[in-house]
Design a protein around this motif. Structure first.
Motif, PDB file in Angstrom:
ATOM      1  N   VAL A 248       0.837  -1.203   0.000  1.00 46.48           N
ATOM      2  CA  VAL A 248       0.000   0.000   0.000  1.00 46.48           C
ATOM      3  C   VAL A 248       0.869   1.249   0.000  1.00 46.48           C
ATOM      4  O   VAL A 248       0.587   2.223  -0.702  1.00 46.48           O
ATOM      5  N   LYS A 249       1.958   1.215   0.781  1.00 51.13           N
ATOM      6  CA  LYS A 249       2.859   2.371   0.826  1.00 51.13           C
ATOM      7  C   LYS A 249       3.485   2.614  -0.545  1.00 51.13           C
ATOM      8  O   LYS A 249       3.576   3.753  -1.009  1.00 51.13           O
ATOM      9  N   THR A 250       3.891   1.520  -1.206  1.00 45.44           N
ATOM     10  CA  THR A 250       4.492   1.641  -2.533  1.00 45.44           C
ATOM     11  C   THR A 250       3.502   2.240  -3.521  1.00 45.44           C
ATOM     12  O   THR A 250       3.839   3.150  -4.291  1.00 45.44           O
ATOM     13  N   THR A 251       2.264   1.731  -3.507  1.00 41.05           N
ATOM     14  CA  THR A 251       1.237   2.239  -4.409  1.00 41.05           C
ATOM     15  C   THR A 251       0.966   3.715  -4.153  1.00 41.05           C
ATOM     16  O   THR A 251       0.853   4.522  -5.078  1.00 41.05           O
ATOM     17  N   PHE A 252       0.864   4.070  -2.882  1.00 39.89           N
ATOM     18  CA  PHE A 252       0.564   5.451  -2.496  1.00 39.89           C
ATOM     19  C   PHE A 252       1.689   6.397  -2.909  1.00 39.89           C
ATOM     20  O   PHE A 252       1.456   7.456  -3.485  1.00 39.89           O
ATOM     21  N   MET A 253       2.927   5.996  -2.634  1.00 41.20           N
ATOM     22  CA  MET A 253       4.052   6.877  -2.879  1.00 41.20           C
ATOM     23  C   MET A 253       4.417   7.002  -4.360  1.00 41.20           C
ATOM     24  O   MET A 253       5.042   7.976  -4.765  1.00 41.20           O
ATOM     25  N   LEU A 254       4.031   6.022  -5.168  1.00 42.84           N
ATOM     26  CA  LEU A 254       4.334   6.092  -6.603  1.00 42.84           C
ATOM     27  C   LEU A 254       3.164   6.616  -7.422  1.00 42.84           C
ATOM     28  O   LEU A 254       3.249   6.661  -8.645  1.00 42.84           O
ATOM     29  N   GLU A 255       2.101   7.012  -6.751  1.00 44.92           N
ATOM     30  CA  GLU A 255       0.950   7.541  -7.470  1.00 44.92           C
ATOM     31  C   GLU A 255       1.321   8.841  -8.185  1.00 44.92           C
ATOM     32  O   GLU A 255       1.997   9.713  -7.622  1.00 44.92           O
ATOM     33  N   ASN A 256       0.899   8.940  -9.434  1.00 48.84           N
ATOM     34  CA  ASN A 256       1.139  10.125 -10.274  1.00 48.84           C
ATOM     35  C   ASN A 256       2.624  10.342 -10.577  1.00 48.84           C
ATOM     36  O   ASN A 256       3.011  11.427 -11.016  1.00 48.84           O
ATOM     37  N   VAL A 257       3.452   9.332 -10.354  1.00 47.35           N
ATOM     38  CA  VAL A 257       4.869   9.405 -10.686  1.00 47.35           C
ATOM     39  C   VAL A 257       5.112   8.569 -11.937  1.00 47.35           C
ATOM     40  O   VAL A 257       4.654   7.432 -12.026  1.00 47.35           O
ATOM     41  N   THR A 258       5.811   9.127 -12.909  1.00 45.66           N
ATOM     42  CA  THR A 258       6.126   8.389 -14.127  1.00 45.66           C
ATOM     43  C   THR A 258       7.589   7.950 -14.114  1.00 45.66           C
ATOM     44  O   THR A 258       8.393   8.443 -13.312  1.00 45.66           O
ATOM     45  N   VAL A 259       7.902   7.048 -15.009  1.00 43.51           N
ATOM     46  CA  VAL A 259       9.282   6.577 -15.128  1.00 43.51           C
ATOM     47  C   VAL A 259      10.226   7.731 -15.429  1.00 43.51           C
ATOM     48  O   VAL A 259      11.329   7.832 -14.886  1.00 43.51           O
ATOM     49  N   GLY A 260       9.787   8.652 -16.293  1.00 40.33           N
ATOM     50  CA  GLY A 260      10.620   9.790 -16.660  1.00 40.33           C
ATOM     51  C   GLY A 260      10.958  10.699 -15.495  1.00 40.33           C
ATOM     52  O   GLY A 260      11.972  11.393 -15.518  1.00 40.33           O
ATOM     53  N   ASP A 261      10.098  10.701 -14.470  1.00 40.48           N
ATOM     54  CA  ASP A 261      10.342  11.561 -13.309  1.00 40.48           C
ATOM     55  C   ASP A 261      11.502  11.072 -12.455  1.00 40.48           C
ATOM     56  O   ASP A 261      12.175  11.878 -11.794  1.00 40.48           O
ATOM     57  N   ILE A 262      11.736   9.776 -12.427  1.00 40.82           N
ATOM     58  CA  ILE A 262      12.698   9.235 -11.467  1.00 40.82           C
ATOM     59  C   ILE A 262      13.830   8.421 -12.103  1.00 40.82           C
ATOM     60  O   ILE A 262      14.728   7.973 -11.402  1.00 40.82           O
ATOM     61  N   MET A 263      13.800   8.231 -13.400  1.00 43.92           N
ATOM     62  CA  MET A 263      14.823   7.411 -14.051  1.00 43.92           C
ATOM     63  C   MET A 263      16.179   8.101 -14.041  1.00 43.92           C
ATOM     64  O   MET A 263      16.289   9.324 -13.864  1.00 43.92           O
ATOM     65  N   THR A 264      17.230   7.323 -14.214  1.00 39.15           N
ATOM     66  CA  THR A 264      18.577   7.855 -14.372  1.00 39.15           C
ATOM     67  C   THR A 264      18.797   8.165 -15.844  1.00 39.15           C
ATOM     68  O   THR A 264      18.691   7.276 -16.692  1.00 39.15           O
ATOM     69  N   LYS A 265      19.073   9.425 -16.157  1.00 34.41           N
ATOM     70  CA  LYS A 265      19.161   9.839 -17.557  1.00 34.41           C
ATOM     71  C   LYS A 265      20.568   9.675 -18.139  1.00 34.41           C
ATOM     72  O   LYS A 265      20.719   9.412 -19.328  1.00 34.41           O
TER      73      LYS A 265
END
Length: 410
Positions: A248-265
Motif C-alpha cells: 500500500v505504501k508503494t502504491t501510495f508513494m508512486l501515485e502520479n509518478v512516471t518513469v521519466g520523473d525518477i529514471m537515471t538519464k
C-alpha cells in the motif's frame, strides 16, 4: 518476490515466493499429524505424501476462491483490481487509486471485506457436508475395523474422509478467524475503512498494520505454549501485515509518478563489439552490475555480471559482449507509470529496466534503487494534510488558530 500463475476474470493472479515455503510446511504438518487431523501412519509412505500435498493444494484452491470473491465484488463497484498476490492464509488485492474515497466508503468496504469470509464458511460447510453425505460423519473420519489390512479400500476411504474434513475445517476456521478486526484479516479491513474516515488511506493502513502485528506477536506467544498451529498462523499474519503495508505504501508513494520523473538519464552503455574480458574491467571501473548494449547508438540488448559468470576466463578474450548479452530487452517508456514499471520488474525478476522513447532511442534506465529512493523521499516529504482532515488544525500554532477563528468570524 511474486510470480504470475493465471488470469481469472481479467484479474492477474500472483503467488508470493514465501507461499512455496509455507505450502511445503503445511504439507509436512499434515504428514506428521495423526488421524483425524493428518495422515501420519498411512502406508505406503507415498500415499501419505500424496494426501498431505492434496490437502495443502485444495486449501490453496479454496483460498484463491476466497480472494476472488473479494475482488469480483470490488470490480462490481467499479474498483479496478490490478492483481492478487496470494499467501497461504491470505492475499493482497492491489486496487487502483487506493486513496479514492469510494475505496474506503464503509458500506462498500464492509461488503467487500465480508465476501471472502462468507465464501470460506460456505466452502467449509460444503466440504463437511460432503464428508457427511459420503461417510456419515462431519468430524474426522468414519471408524473402521482395526483388522482391515493396511492399503485396503476402506483405509483409502478413511483417508479421503480426513482430507474432506481437513479442508472443510480449515475453511471454517479461516472464515470465522477473518472476521476478527485484526489486519490483514478481513475484519481488519473494516477497521481500516473506519480509520480512513479520520485519516488518509495510507495512515489508516499503517495503524491497522501495527494493530495486526501486535496481535500476531501476542498470538505467537500463546501458540508456543498451547498450540504450534496457532503460532504458525501468527507468523504468517505478521508477514502478511508487513507485506501488505509495504504494498500500500508503494502504491501510495508512486501515485502520479512516471518513469521519466525518477529514471537515471545519464546512462553508461557498452558497445556489443567489446571483448568480454574488457567488459570485466569495465564493470570494476564503473561499479554497476548491468548495462544496456548498443550498436551504432541503437539498443540491441542488455548484459550483467551474471551473464558472463558462465563463461570461463580463457573464452572471455575471444568472445564479445554480443555473444554473452540478452537480446530480449525489457523496456518501458518515460511516460509509463512508475508503479507499472515496479510490477514489471517483479514479474520479470529483473533489477532494472531500459527506458526507450517513442523513437526507440535510449532515454534512460530505471533501477530498483531509483524506485526505492523515490518512495523514501516522498514518504519523508509527505504533507501533513494527508494525515487526515483535522490533523493540520490540531497541529497549528496557537496564533495561527486564532487567525483562523478571526477569519471564520468575519
Amino acid at each position: 518476490m511474486a510470480f504470475k500463475i493465471a488470469t481469472i476474470k481479467g484479474i492477474p493472479i500472483y503467488i508470493h515466493m514465501t507461499f512455496l515455503l509455507v505450502f511445503l510446511l503445511f504439507a509436512f504438518m499434515f504428514d506428521i499429524t495423526r488421524f483425524p487431523y493428518g495422515f501420519a501412519g498411512v502406508e505406503p509412505a507415498m500415499l501419505r505424501y500424496i494426501f498431505s500435498v492434496a490437502a495443502a493444494f485444495l486449501f490453496f484452491v479454496t483460498l484463491l476462491i476466497h480472494e476472488l470473491c473479494h475482488s469480483i465484488l470490488a470490480t462490481s463497484y467499479g474498483i479496478k483490481i490490478q492483481g492478487i498476490t496470494l499467501f497461504f492464509f491470505g492475499g493482497v488485492s492491489m486496487m487502483e487509486n487506493p486513496k479514492d474515497e469510494k475505496m474506503v466508503e464503509p458500506s462498500k468496504e464492509l461488503k467487500i471485506a465480508l465476501a471472502g469470509p462468507l465464501s470460506s464458511i460456505i466452502l467449509g460447510l460444503l466440504f463437511l457436508g460432503l464428508n457427511y453425505a459420503a461417510f456419515g460423519v462431519f468430524y474426522g473420519a468414519p471408524l473402521i475395523s482395526g483388522s482391515i489390512m493396511i492399503g485396503s479400500w476402506d483405509i483409502l476411504y478413511r483417508d479421503i474422509s480426513v482430507l474432506l474434513f481437513l479442508v472443510g475445517a480449515l475453511n471454517l476456521i479461516l472464515g470465522i478467524f477473518n472476521i476478527l478486526p485484526v489486519y490483514p484479516m478481513d475484519g481488519g479491513r473494516v477497521l481500516r475503512a473506519w480509520l480512513a474516515k479520520r485519516y488518509s488511506f495510507q495512515k489508516a493502513t499503517e495503524i491497522a498494520v501495527q494493530t495486526g502485528k501486535i496481535f500476531s506477536v501476542v498470538m505467537a506467544i500463546v501458540g508456543i505454549f498451547f498450540n504450534l498451529w496457532l503460532a504458525l498462523l501468527a507468523v504468517f499474519l505478521y508477514i502478511s501485515a508487513a507485506e501488505e503495508g509495504k504494498a500500500v505504501k508503494t502504491t501510495f508513494m508512486l501515485e502520479n509518478v512516471t518513469v521519466g520523473d525518477i529514471m537515471t538519464k545519464n546512462v553508461i552503455t557498452v558497445d556489443e563489439s567489446m571483448k568480454v574480458s574488457d567488459f570485466v574491467n569495465f564493470v570494476f571501473q564503473n561499479k554497476h552490475p548491468g548495462y544496456p548494449v548498443t550498436h551504432n547508438g541503437v539498443v540491441t540488448g542488455t548484459i550483467t555480471v551474471d551473464d558472463i559468470k558462465r563463461i570461463n576466463e580463457a573464452e572471455r578474450y575471444a568472445l564479445t559482449v554480443k555473444d554473452a548479452m540478452k537480446t530480449d530487452v525489457i523496456s518501458v517508456a518515460p511516460e509509463t507509470p512508475a508503479l507499472d514499471a515496479f510490477e514489471k520488474m517483479n514479474v520479470n525478476f529483473v533489477g532494472r529496466l531500459v527506458v526507450l522513447d517513442a523513437g526507440k532511442n535510449l532515454a534512460g534506465i530505471l533501477s530498483r534503487t531509483d524506485l526505492m529512493t523515490a518512495i523514501n523521499l516522498r514518504s519523508s516529504l509527505t504533507d501533513t494534510s494527508n494525515l487526515g482532515p483535522d490533523y493540520s488544525k490540531k497541529n497549528k500554532p496557537a496564533d495561527e488558530k486564532d487567525k483562523d477563528q478571526d477569519k471564520n468570524k468575519s
